[in-house]
Design an enzyme around this catalytic site. Sequence first.
Site, PDB file in Angstrom:
ATOM      1  N   ASP A  33       0.849  -1.187   0.000  1.00 39.31           N
ATOM      2  CA  ASP A  33       0.000   0.000   0.000  1.00 39.31           C
ATOM      3  C   ASP A  33       0.890   1.245   0.000  1.00 39.31           C
ATOM      4  OD1 ASP A  33      -2.989   0.925   0.570  1.00 39.31           O
ATOM      5  OD2 ASP A  33      -1.652   2.205   1.735  1.00 39.31           O
ATOM      6  N   ASN A  36      -2.881  13.276  -3.614  1.00 39.89           N
ATOM      7  CA  ASN A  36      -4.046  13.783  -4.351  1.00 39.89           C
ATOM      8  C   ASN A  36      -4.476  15.157  -3.845  1.00 39.89           C
ATOM      9  OD1 ASN A  36      -4.419  11.609  -6.157  1.00 39.89           O
ATOM     10  ND2 ASN A  36      -5.514  10.427  -4.609  1.00 39.89           N
ATOM     11  N   HIS A  78      -5.200  15.071  -8.497  1.00 37.89           N
ATOM     12  CA  HIS A  78      -5.412  13.671  -8.879  1.00 37.89           C
ATOM     13  C   HIS A  78      -4.566  13.245 -10.079  1.00 37.89           C
ATOM     14  CE1 HIS A  78      -8.647  12.605  -6.078  1.00 37.89           C
ATOM     15  NE2 HIS A  78      -9.032  13.862  -6.190  1.00 37.89           N
ATOM     16  N   ASP A 107      -2.369   9.915 -10.244  1.00 36.87           N
ATOM     17  CA  ASP A 107      -2.356   8.935 -11.334  1.00 36.87           C
ATOM     18  C   ASP A 107      -0.943   8.690 -11.838  1.00 36.87           C
ATOM     19  OD1 ASP A 107      -5.074   8.735 -11.149  1.00 36.87           O
ATOM     20  OD2 ASP A 107      -5.515   9.902 -12.949  1.00 36.87           O
ATOM     21  N   GLU A 139      -4.750   2.418  -4.184  1.00 37.00           N
ATOM     22  CA  GLU A 139      -3.289   2.504  -4.088  1.00 37.00           C
ATOM     23  C   GLU A 139      -2.704   1.223  -3.505  1.00 37.00           C
ATOM     24  OE1 GLU A 139      -4.847   4.631  -0.325  1.00 37.00           O
ATOM     25  OE2 GLU A 139      -5.465   4.382  -2.399  1.00 37.00           O
TER      26      GLU A 139
END
Length: 335
Positions: free
Chosen positions: A208, A216, A221, A225, A251
Amino acid sequence: MPRTFRGPRNRGIHYGEQMSDRTIQDTDELTTLDITRRRHRMNPGQGDLDESEFVISFTVIHGSEVDFGKHFLFSQSPILIGREKTNALCLEDDKVSKIHSEVNIIRNQELEQVVIKDLDSTNGTFVNGEPVRQAVLKSGDKIELGDSVLRFHYKDEIEEEYHSKLFTFAATDSLTGLYNRRYIVNELENQSKIARRNERIFSLIVIDIDNFKQINDIFGHLAGDDYLKKMAFVLNRSLREQDICGRIGGEEFLIILPETDLEGALKLATRIREQIEKTELIHQGRVVKTTVSAGISQFGLHASKSRELFNMADMALQKAKKTGKNTITLANEVT
């Protein structure tokens, strides 16, 4: 749309008069490519046919989610089909025998024929719904083995590209290019079956990204990405050819490590953690940087069922995140 294929629903078939030994009788049965090759052979002035041009293909059009959409190309034989990994065409299907069928390309002066032969399989080999001991294949034939269905045809670059894209869309995450959750969870179940059947081991790493929400929130965002893509790049670069990696959440990532014990999985997870710690993403002139946490479990040591094995690795991950992040926890360390 309901499946219309008939075939190995009737188990325990005794091969006898019902068994087909199909042969090509006349040109009505031949494909255009077959006829072209026959004419080429009968006109030697055209020169010898380059055998490298003769390529046959099999596409999995029904079966497990792991196999569905896979495309196999062959120009040489024999081609063994079965459940064993050593087969040229391996199917993850418990109803397929370890060595189920054999395909041979038979070349003579008139044309090439592609012949499939059942190798005394448990559940039989079916071509277009008919049980066969041996049969000459025609382009478009559907071959049933266990619960899997293969479509046979000659190489067609457009169709090959289509099936390749179909498999990619069905099995991969569009953002990272890694396997998607549906595919890798199904692969985890298949690996568990293989390990139980053959008394083998494998390990799981659940990873994770730490503080991903902050990326973010602070950078946007699009930066998030881009970081996920960067993460996928680092993972792909770190894995062996036989390792399987997928994105299972926003994630969160799952890595399946065949034939790998806890120690080997820990070494890989440590290497990935260290690489991510050093990784920087430049987004619109700003540096985006974070760390990862991971949990690890081993089949047989911590659990012998896929769901339980994943849960053990996930609980180890949660402990790693609660104890400061940027760390790795083994399933046996969870209390």
